[in-house]
Design an enzyme around this catalytic site. Structure first.
Site, short mmCIF file in Angstrom:
data_model
loop_
_atom_site.label_atom_id
_atom_site.label_comp_id
_atom_site.label_asym_id
_atom_site.label_seq_id
_atom_site.Cartn_x
_atom_site.Cartn_y
_atom_site.Cartn_z
N GLU A 168 -17.53 26.38 0.80
CA GLU A 168 -16.51 25.36 1.02
C GLU A 168 -17.10 24.01 1.40
O GLU A 168 -16.54 22.96 1.05
CB GLU A 168 -15.53 25.81 2.11
CG GLU A 168 -14.48 26.83 1.65
CD GLU A 168 -15.03 28.23 1.45
OE1 GLU A 168 -16.19 28.49 1.87
OE2 GLU A 168 -14.32 29.08 0.89
N HIS B 239 -5.36 34.44 7.01
CA HIS B 239 -4.67 34.04 5.78
C HIS B 239 -3.27 33.51 6.12
O HIS B 239 -2.35 33.63 5.32
CB HIS B 239 -4.55 35.22 4.81
CG HIS B 239 -5.85 35.67 4.22
ND1 HIS B 239 -6.79 36.36 4.94
CD2 HIS B 239 -6.37 35.52 2.98
CE1 HIS B 239 -7.83 36.62 4.16
NE2 HIS B 239 -7.61 36.13 2.97
#
Ligand SMILES: Cc1ncc(C[n+]2csc(CCOP(=O)(O)OP(=O)(O)O)c2C)c(N)n1
Ligand SMILES: Cc1ncc(C[n+]2csc(CCOP(=O)(O)OP(=O)(O)O)c2C)c(N)n1
Ligand SMILES: [Mg+2]
Ligand SMILES: [Mg+2]
Lengths: 326, 320, 326, 320
Positions: free
Chosen positions: C59, C128
């Site tokens: 990322e 999540h």
């Protein structure tokens, strides 16, 4: 002999390492150099390279390794050379450390401290001046401390080291050598989560922490002398847990509040405090809760810019006087 | 032509050193605030790598890479003003020292966070590839920075896409006080390139010609679609980590040894061997440079500071 | 044919990539797979692997490379597979992207979008389900958007792509396929920084954004029907810039405010909004500004835990009724 | 003794597969919510690495490593309850699937952020070294996770300090939909170990004995102060990335080819060659396992959910 703020931090670590062999320190240049600010001066000699670990430049590893040692019962202190670089360890802090106990259903603990020099006012520019506390305000599972005095720096750091949860410990580098106090000879701690009333007053409450305690106190004195206002000054010391009871009590007494911090206005902890105080003490308020904080920009380098950005006595006085007149 | 090159190279080496020496002095005098990091002793790396680059070639220098700015054509006046925090500096006083760039000259301003420009360099290289432009991106970093995750993520990506990017590791054997053996268990950072599917090369960072040979070959390959290279230049910084630092953690002999391999003296020997009148060249160059640096300092000193409220400017391209 | 929220996002990117060849997308599984949530379905075929880049799991690289391309005039869209993983790119976002223009003295711009699915309510558990907006509240130089409708998702994303500053774009995954609308055929944008008044009212203001718009609207309807209260519901849409004028106007009209968001209470943007509203509209307030937000804990997985944590219609009703009675 | 080992290994291989197959089925039936990731096809890696570990040895399993929990002695009942989000699960319903650990058995619960347990494993190893304990730390991760910065920062650190840590890369050639060649420009992740000053080894992850030989040698070296090893096990996942995923991005033949190298069938052939009555062993083991898994499912189904307000518990060891 008076002890400086940085020396108080050093002594806290030194004494805790003496006291408990589970305590160790890791970070960049903490060994041979004794730390960029000399917080671990003499540690390598005293405790050896197993307990004073010079790491590569790898903040994520530094924090992650501290976590791994902590869950096995050690009490690591991870030094971040400048608190600004904590951004490089962000995932390990907010996801790995902060959730650890929770996702293990309570069957784990993470007794560790992540500490480093934060704050502006020393011409550090964008990347050596940040007040990273706002990056962590919404993260449960962490504790967060920001001492303003040498006494507290020592006592809170000891409490943080002995605490069984991950604690972020933000030292203000402006204070490192600028303040000093006589400290007790004997071992003491300052418990996490207790604010200190630095000055009693009945007309207005200043809520502050870390380096902003000093301009806040100066402003309070001037308000007393020049305006006849008695200002109560509260030093939060711990940002999480936060001593709401002390704040509520003071607001109910003074009915007017100024929050002062060096972190930026937008997104700083002042907003959270103002919101919660107004929610819980609405009827006690005789005026809006106002904030004095850094402007919503980066910590620019050039002296006039830095001056413009940072809070100071005059800015506090202006807001406090407007509020008093409200 | 070659004579011109020799003279230019000599000029840039000397300019970089004089400029940095002056900065150190000014810092000591309290005229330059904040952290000052000298690249003295390492000049041949940035000068050698950047010499001959195109304007559009995108470089990411770090804290010791004053020479990169100079070779890439930044006016020494603006550079000095930058260090003074003046409005006429590259960042208009926003940040200090080398946290500033000049994108018109293909110079990207770093943050302090070491190795964090490497992904950016890869992104620039990606653009060159997408647009089929024959340019390269070059990221400089210390061996210390090579320990950070961004190094790995970037080299891996560059390898996959065979990007036109050169990674230049300035290995001066120390990251602040930390010696190389506490930073890695290998001799050469360069061998890591293999793990990313491209070539690594080691050269003396104090030998301008070695740097140029290695770098220019890599740049050439990159321009021709042959992918990235990791170049490691072994070198040494003469000063402490910053001007605040007394490098007691290094053995004294080490410095002496490295000073005997000084990149500028080495280049002077080369010039001599080539038959130049080095004494004359030196005198002339030093005179010329002194004027440039004097002028830069004067400019910086006389330049105004930004006004306080400018702190709120330049945050957004589309402000609100 | 009505368009879902996720399809609106897809269409915005697709149309912008057609319109401007500087726009490209990079992220994990955006190519062959078309994205974990199909936001880039069909893109690889249409635009080829040069403009639809399947990256490794990295990322920091994803965001950093987007920055590098952006400063050279491209308009990258960096997809973070789940917004939670933005923690791994934190340094690149808050230090590299947010300060870029500033530290170049205005001589640079960073036209890029970082987007990804955020939010809870789908049994995603701790990693999540996060609402990462609070991690960025104090960071100047960024813009931040969180749409609640398909129309806005498309229009705001287009505006974000065309904007010359780095924009964080948080899509709520709960809405992806749960809401749909007829969208205009023709190209349109929704400007950054403008809130939408979703429902007019004079007795109370609800300030909300993203998925919490829906329970807020339901609660507002019930308050009208059951309590005769006319509630104004404001959907912020953009969190930075934030449409203060619309908020001030509404507060001055209704004099009572409830802020509703899914992000956690402590450290969420609600605190900042409450603080600023109370500071600027103190005399207009007929009661405390109250907040309905996720509890100060992690987004736990087990259904009863998640239910306990998240705001819902009943929790909004309870707070609103208490405020109405104030 | 060896017979016992063969039987145990067979038991764990089969238990892992049956357990995971049942989880897939339960997920399809809507009984297990959230993401479910099957390690089917990869069982030999965790079983082989974890078999014979000491209780204090510290393992960091990831999303496909159900077998690691089982071999390390976690009660299948609690494990199933974990997947159901029940109060009797490892995390008491706090998180799902394998984001939970059991530190009493030396199992560390991961976050979702890939590779982020690697630094933690290094920290555990550091503790063993400081305390002179003869234990090892083992971090599992996919080849996809090896692209993240944490991989690099950790391996570098482990190399410097020769930590007793083993890095086990489960290379199944895909990270979600992304094939290895879009993830790295090299054949073997294992070669990266050289860049960190220690040994890398590649083995078949579908050959239990190869895994055991490679892993146990590395573990032995680590226990004796000889430092870390990076082990790469080549393998394949039979299912999609998660149970939601139809892996259309993989050629069909690939799956068929890998199924023909199934780790359990391969082990059965070994058993046969060694003269066991495999049909009987299989029947008995399957019967035994079916009971265990049935019981686990029943336990999980009958277990209570946590109460809503428990969401506020277990945040702090010293709450306030
Ligand atoms: C992420 C990060 N961590 C720590 C620092 C503090 N720091 C600044 S320079 C430096 C040493 C850098 O060493 P190296 O990369 O070898 O470059 P050199 O200074 O030797 O040229 C350190 C630790 C930083 N700037 N960024
Ligand atoms: C930091 C981070 N980025 C992205 C993801 C989303 N994600 C979960 S699993 C996965 C693929 C992992 O591939 P690999 O590491 O090879 O393991 P495998 O699933 O193949 O066993 C991805 C991209 C994540 N969990 N963490
Ligand atoms: Mg170095
Ligand atoms: Mg994989």
């Amino acid at each position: 002999m008076p002890t400086t703020y940085i020396k108080a931090i050093r002594d806290a670590m030194f004494e805790e390492m003496k006291r408990d062999e589970n305590v160790f320190i890791l970070g960049e240049d903490v060994g041979i150099l004794g730390g960029a600010f000399k917080a671990t001066d003499g540690f390598l000699k005293e405790f050896g390279p197993e307990r004073v670990i010079d790491t590569p430049i790898a903040e994520s590893l530094i924090v992650g390794a501290a976590i791994g040692a902590a869950v096995l019962g050690m009490r690591p202190i991870a030094e971040i050379q400048f608190a600004d670089f904590i951004s490089c360890a962000y995932d390990q802090i907010i996801n790995m450390a902060a959730t650890l106990r929770y996702r293990h259903g309570g069957g784990a603990q993470v007794p560790m401290v992540i500490r480093g020099p934060s704050g502006a006012g020393v011409h550090g520019g964008l990347f050596h001046s940040q007040n990273p506390e706002s990056y962590f305000l919404s993260v449960p599972g962490l504790k967060m401390v920001a001492p303003a005095t040498a006494y507290d720096a020592k006592g809170l750091l000891k409490a943080a080291i002995r605490d069984d949860d991950p604690v972020l410990f933000f030292e203000h580098k402006y204070l490192y050598r600028r303040i000093q106090e006589e400290l007790p000879e004997e071992d003491y701690i300052v418990p996490l989560g207790k604010a200190a009333v630095r000055r009693e007053g009945s007309d207005m409450t200043f809520i502050t922490y870390s380096s902003m305690l000093y301009p806040s106190l100066t402003a309070a004195e001037r308000l007393e002398k020049e305006d006849g206002l008695r200002v109560e000054v509260i030093d939060l010391r711990s940002l999480r847990p936060l001593d709401w009871e002390t704040l509520f009590g003071s607001v109910r007494k003074t009915n007017k509040v100024v929050i002062i911090h060096e972190d930026r206005r937008t997104g700083g902890i002042g907003g959270e405090i103002a919101a919660r105080l107004a929610e819980e003490c609405f009827d006690s308020l005789d005026g809006p809760i106002v904030r004095v904080a850094s402007e919503d920009t980066h910590y620019a380098f050039s002296p006039p810019l830095e001056e413009f950005i940072l809070p100071n006595v005059d800015k506090i006085l202006a807001k406090a006087r407007a509020l008093a007149a409200y | 032509m070659e004579m011109k090159e020799d003279q230019e190279l000599y000029f840039y080496l000397k300019l970089t050193r004089e400029f940095e020496d002056r900065v150190s002095k000014l810092h000591l005098q309290g005229k330059i605030l904040g952290g000052v990091y000298s690249g003295k002793g390492q000049e041949a790396i940035v000068v050698g790598v950047c010499y001959g680059l195109q304007r559009e070639d995108f470089i990411c220098p770090i804290h010791r890479d004053m020479g990169a700015f100079l070779v890439k054509g930044v006016d020494p006046k603006r550079l000095m003003a930058q260090l003074f925090g003046k409005k006429t500096g590259l960042s208009k006083g926003k940040d200090s020292f080398l946290h500033a760039g000049d994108l018109e000259r293909g110079i990207f301003g770093a943050t302090s966070m070491l190795a964090s420009t490497l992904p950016v360099a890869a992104g620039a290289a990606l653009k060159f590839r997408m647009r089929k432009e024959p340019h390269v991106a070059i990221a400089f970093f210390g061996e210390g920075a090579s320990s950070r995750g961004d190094f790995h993520e970037t080299l891996n990506f560059a390898g996959i896409h065979k990007l036109p990017v050169i990674f230049v590791c300035e290995n001066n054997f120390y990251a602040y006080s930390t010696p190389q053996n506490a930073q890695m268990a290998v001799e050469d950072v360069a061998i890591r390139a293999e793990g990313y599917g491209f070539k690594g090369a080691v050269c003396s960072g104090n030998d301008l010609h070695a740097v140029m040979r290695t770098a220019h070959a890599a740049i050439d390959r990159a321009r021709h679609g042959e992918g990235p290279t990791l170049i490691e230049c072994k070198t040494y910084r003469y000063h402490g980590h910053s001007e605040h630092d007394q490098p007691f953690y290094r053995p004294k002999e080490e410095l002496i040894e490295w000073e005997s391999r000084d990149p500028i003296q080495r280049f002077e020997i080369y010039l001599e061997k080539k038959g130049y009148n080095v004494d004359q060249m030196k005198a002339e160059t030093e005179k010329q440079i002194k004027e440039i640096v004097d002028e830069a300092v004067q400019f910086a000193e006389e330049s105004p500071y930004p006004e306080g409220k400018e702190a709120m400017e330049d945050l957004y391209a589309n402000p609100f």
